[in-house]
Design an enzyme around this catalytic site. Sequence first.
Site, PDB file in Angstrom:
ATOM      1  N   ASP A 413      -1.783   6.752  -3.754  1.00  0.00           N
ATOM      2  CA  ASP A 413      -2.877   6.258  -2.615  1.00  0.00           C
ATOM      3  C   ASP A 413      -3.929   6.442  -3.513  1.00  0.00           C
ATOM      4  OD1 ASP A 413      -4.408   4.789  -1.957  1.00  0.00           O
ATOM      5  OD2 ASP A 413      -4.537   5.961  -0.095  1.00  0.00           O
ATOM      6  N   LYS A 414      -5.474   7.031  -3.386  1.00  0.00           N
ATOM      7  CA  LYS A 414      -6.329   7.209  -3.874  1.00  0.00           C
ATOM      8  C   LYS A 414      -7.083   7.543  -2.515  1.00  0.00           C
ATOM      9  CE  LYS A 414     -10.581   5.397  -3.878  1.00  0.00           C
ATOM     10  NZ  LYS A 414     -11.499   5.971  -3.795  1.00  0.00           N
ATOM     11  N   THR A 415      -7.584   7.174  -1.678  1.00  0.00           N
ATOM     12  CA  THR A 415      -7.773   7.571  -0.289  1.00  0.00           C
ATOM     13  C   THR A 415      -7.280   8.965   0.176  1.00  0.00           C
ATOM     14  OG1 THR A 415      -9.561   5.925  -0.342  1.00  0.00           O
ATOM     15  CG2 THR A 415      -9.433   7.678   1.538  1.00  0.00           C
ATOM     16  N   GLU A 683     -15.069   5.477  10.365  1.00  0.00           N
ATOM     17  CA  GLU A 683     -15.581   5.450  11.852  1.00  0.00           C
ATOM     18  C   GLU A 683     -16.684   5.854  11.852  1.00  0.00           C
ATOM     19  OE1 GLU A 683     -13.185   3.826  14.870  1.00  0.00           O
ATOM     20  OE2 GLU A 683     -13.076   1.594  13.852  1.00  0.00           O
ATOM     21  N   GLY A 873      -6.642   0.287  -2.265  1.00  0.00           N
ATOM     22  CA  GLY A 873      -7.760  -0.601  -1.965  1.00  0.00           C
ATOM     23  C   GLY A 873      -8.608  -1.302  -1.659  1.00  0.00           C
ATOM     24  N   ASN A1014      -0.734   2.644   5.549  1.00  0.00           N
ATOM     25  CA  ASN A1014      -0.412   1.512   4.801  1.00  0.00           C
ATOM     26  C   ASN A1014       0.264   2.013   3.393  1.00  0.00           C
ATOM     27  OD1 ASN A1014      -2.439   3.504   3.424  1.00  0.00           O
ATOM     28  ND2 ASN A1014      -4.009   2.224   2.115  1.00  0.00           N
ATOM     29  N   ASP A1015       1.034   3.272   2.760  1.00  0.00           N
ATOM     30  CA  ASP A1015       1.696   3.648   1.746  1.00  0.00           C
ATOM     31  C   ASP A1015       3.008   3.755   2.285  1.00  0.00           C
ATOM     32  OD1 ASP A1015      -0.955   4.170   0.395  1.00  0.00           O
ATOM     33  OD2 ASP A1015      -1.198   6.562   1.302  1.00  0.00           O
TER      34      ASP A1015
END
Length: 1424
Positions: A413-415, A683, A873, A1014-1015
């Site tokens: 993943d990146k973030t 946020e 994403g 999400n991973d």
Amino acid sequence: MAPRIPESWNKILRRLKKKKVVKVREVVSNLPFEDRRKGDQPNRHYDTNSINTTKYTVWSFVPQNLFEQFHRFANVYFVAIAALNFVPIVNAFQPGFSLIPICIILVITAVKDAYEDYRRYKADKELNNMSCFLYSRKHKDYVERCWKDVRVGDFVKVVCNEIIPADILLLHTSDVNGVCHIETANLDGETNLKQRRVVRGFLSPDSPFVPEHFNSTIVCEKPNNDLNRFKGYMENPDKKKIGFDRKSLLLRGCTVRNTEEAAGIVVYAGHESKAMLNNSGPRYKRSKLERRMNIDVFFCVGLLIIMCLIGALGHVIWLGSFPDWPPFEVPDENGKFTSPALAGFYMFFTMIILLQVLIPISLYVSIELVKVGQVFFLSSDIDFYDEEMDKLLQCRALNITEDLGQIQYIFSDKTGTLTENKMVFRRCTIGGTEFSHQENALRLAAHGDVDSDEEEAVGPQRGHRSRLQFNSKNKSTRAFRRCHSAKAYYYGGYGRKKSEARRDSEVAFSSPLETDVTPDKKLMKIAREAANQMEMWCEVRCSSDSASYVDFFLALAICNTVVVSTATEPRHRVTGPSLLKPSIKSLEKLHSFLQKMKPGRISQVLSSIQSNSDQTGGTNQISPSPSGTSVGEENVAGECSSSVSGGFKDSGVSSKASTDSGDYAEGVKVRDEICYEAESPDEAALVHAAKAYNFTLMSRTPDHVTVRLPQGVLLTFEVLHTLSFDSTRKRMSVLVRHPITREIIVYTKGADSAIMDLLENPSQEKGKENKITKNASKTLKHLNWYAKDGLRTLCIAKKVLSEKSYEQWSNIRLEAEAAIENRDELLMETALNLETNLTLLGATGIEDRLQEGVPDTIEALREAGIQIWVLTGDKQETAVNIAYSCKLLDQRDTVFTINTDSKETCESILDYTIEEVKRYAAVKNTRTKLFKVPVDVGTVYPLEGAGPTFGLVIDGNTLSLVFEGNLKMKFLELAKHCRSVLCCRSTPLQKSTVVKLVRDKLKVMTLSIGDGANDVNMIQAADVGIGISGQEGMQAVMASDFAISHFKHLKKLLLVHGHWCYTRLSNMIIYFFYKNVAYVNLLFWYQFFCGFSGASMIDYWLMIFFNLFFTSLPPIIFGIMDKDISAETLLGLPELYKSGQNSEGYKWSTFWIAMLDAFYQSLICFFVPYLTYQGSDIDIFSFGTPINTLALFTILLHLAIEIKTWTVVHWVTMIGSVIFYFIVAIVFSATCISCNHPSNPYWIMEREMADPVFYLVCIITPVLALLPRYLIRVIQGTFVLCPLLKARQFDKLDKEQRDEEISEWRKRTRSREATVPLSNLSPPTSPTSPGNSGHPLGRTLTFEAPLNVDLGNDGTTPPGRSMLNGTEIEHSDTLHTQSAVTENIYASIPVSSADRTGDGDRKAEDDSDAFCAGHQRSFSIMTI
């Protein structure tokens, strides 16, 4: 006339009216049935709250445990052999002897399982006996009961910091707004607070909740393990239905925070609760080495069958050599002799019993012990320790440690994985005007300098500074005065006590780097002026340029789920702004501001001010804030329910903005500074950005949100609905009622790809049409700039609803919320129907900086031969920019970018690209074959073959076409020629699908690493899953096999520990096979001299002890502690990792070479003593004892040759095994007078040790047996035929010499990369497009379809033409994939921002561009 309902809403209504039978759970109150017996209880069919996680009971332990152990093939095999030995006609030993090895293994395993189950029993007992409060109709109050006494339908009360005993539907809370805060750390590891609210209709702050008055029926879905899904409704006696969702469910195991007490009815209990349904325990994975080992075990079975067949056939031939029946043959009771053929058949089974040790029974137990030891050293490595989080590496899967040394593909993943996931507000664009925030950039640069200084003080570790630079001459020192440490505080530990509260200072996403935002001076002035003019444009109900600025910052402050708390009590939510007595000067400024209001409201406001100047007002009053004044209107004749409430105790905004508006706060004493607790760092960054411009979020409740404006006005908005963010919509919205205009406004924020398609259509008015189009065009241009500089982008938009439209939509929304079947789809449709015709306000750019050491780690992993894919994403431009920053994409790479919405186009692009890549690959292969054979001493394989290297960038839409259009193999064909692949805009499902595709089709070892929920699918799909304990909770960690704190730890985890674990375990397994085959062959060779009778020359007790005790511990220590190469050398030479990728430690050739060596050594160990004692009169055990002894010496010395690093433990185990053998043998020989009648080993060992020949044989035989292996090792070490041997020689040098040798090695390998310059490679023949720079490096080939036109400075491009590196090119109306697609369209991609203009000393010439031109990367665009 009734308003016309839109057709899209009618579709939703028709779906709601469809009645289908669904399986649901109905729950009623237990109170009316409290005194009845259990059979009359209405909820008797549901599970109780008592849990039992044990596997066994006292009575079922023995049979159940044996049944489970017999699932292992080896155990079944040895039990069958032991049973076969009880058959008199085929037994080789005394029947009881054959049971000893398998019984020892079964007992050890059973004791381990019993201990683990007892621990589970104690934990269950402790949990079941925890206390909670249940409502009793008899006592008319809540009484204390145990958790195990809770049932579905009971009413339970929980208090602050108490763990929730069951899944409870929230019906009451002490909070006046019906809110209860819970912490879900025990479920998903997330420590930020989650809001839960009372079911609609049960909020009654003025009256207490009485469970006896509850007479509704709860209808909800059946128990499931989805923590994020819960739906149902409550049916009242009048048949009225009230819907609820997961926002009203308190989950078992969560902790109540920030709420004095809460109560509700139990809907799921015990094993039906969501927490227990998710408690599936650790997943079992089989490593690649284990799968290979199981195949070799079957080879050993085949070898055993061949040897037994030889023994049976030899026995038949031997019996046939007698002219009559052998004199020792005894007839049966009928006087008949056994025929040779039948005797040979019996002998086959006797030989199986005799040679059974060929299958290593102790190998499986030894492997488990070795892996436990490896995990211990992994978890104890201090280099994996993170001081900020107080965490070490965590191993969650104990059986795949060796897979870490064979990884070929990494999916990341990146973030939060490559980046820090510390979101910092960077810049923004409002109404088409871009604000660069240069002072904020200087602040971030100052943070980078501080971090760099800290890193240099600690060690020579590489830091990463912000890539965003500015050509600013006036560098204000105020930005540097605000530089604090950029390191955030994390909650320590992977686990935590269930009832332990976080310390007050620990608030997520609250590091100075994230909270301190230096505002743009120009934007600050505009925002303050716009806020002062707000009343004017609110009166006329007309939007203006200044209104968009206020709406933009209001959206940042309101459109979120952030919880407001105070610095002194960070976990105590602020529900309303507290009032302070304002100063006279503040009142004067308030009066001056109110002069701008219409006359009809002045009297109302002034009366409110006078009535509240010395006392605290209610919620329907206006009062001044401590830093200024507040404006609003009273609830006159029931018209207004939301208004402005009094001032807030705030120490001011923690940024430059506080000084700019400080004159509004004179004379006011400030006390507490507010804190924001957000569910995501995005946020938090946006709320802090709004606060920097004095649009401060002051309080939030489920129904109201209060924002303080720059002039000190407090606006309290009524929250009507909140549409949460989801990965499908890629946005979130909040519906509020404006406190002044009474308008219903929809504020929306989300990805640009989602928002831009939902913007309003330009009206017929030409001026407005041009304005809207120009605003969108400029905003899109700014978004592309942000993305190219690696910023995360979000678009902000709004929409005003009429009362009638809102009423229609709200009714449909309520019906959708009360639905059970297709509820999620219905809610999605209602959200989609609302979020249309939006008005674009602006966009934000948020920076997520690279983690420390990421570029070095990726570079090392690529040198190790690992292909790295990034699945994210994020926006494509953002991901590509980060890819260059972290060295995932190199400046020398030829990068293919494929974006298309057509299956046919996608297939054509793939076909053409594969063809071109294969042409270069053919050239590359012809060059690299030169290095397959070493030509001189010290030669190593090159890091990369000569020729170009390729990268691939593909978006989520194109991936969908690949998966749906049967283009998977073509995609893989292209991807496997690329050393880096970047998948952008990928969904979690696409991530896992990509991992499975590569793993299954290419048959490679895969590793996935991520940090967020999400991973999880991607992590579980790979052979090895690694979770990073970042700022997105612990869901990735809980689903992973290994957990680390930072991406940089992956370097040592794979290159060092991965190499060690694989090398150790593979060598140990090979050694075990060798050891057992060599020892069994001694018995096999003896059969040629005893008529293949199945006799043994070694006492059976010593045979059993040989494998179980004498030779078991040294190979285990060898598998745990041996180091073939030091950690420093492995890190300095990453290419050494390729040996594990190629399975050089354990492959077909190494296995059979070990088998041949075992046969040779067994021949020497048998025939040297045989020839020595030939012609003597020694008995069978006197012949076998020297063989057994020298076999022990040979096998242990063989291991000594293989050991690369000797420690005290190695010496102790090796010498101790020999001493233990002699002690046991001597004691056994001295005490065993009649152990094995008629051939007893009494005093055999003592006599052998008194014979000099015994010592001579024990010295000469091991030397002859091990001489070939020793000579081969000497030759290998002398001529250095492989890189691993050369690296081992480096370890013998001192540190300076070793570093110098490693440096020279790397220079030689890199020089081989440049042996064939790229410019000498003839490119494929294809037409060349204008604008081709011809630069051999940094080439980027982008395929985009449909047509993508680059806009010039004026935002326009002639029809049928687009810009390519500043040159206009024409576009054909038809697609020409083979001829029109030009391969040689390349452009240089510079490293630094200063080089992006083509001249590092030349300033940007586009003065109309607010964004510095030097920040734009130059990409070649090939448009299809």
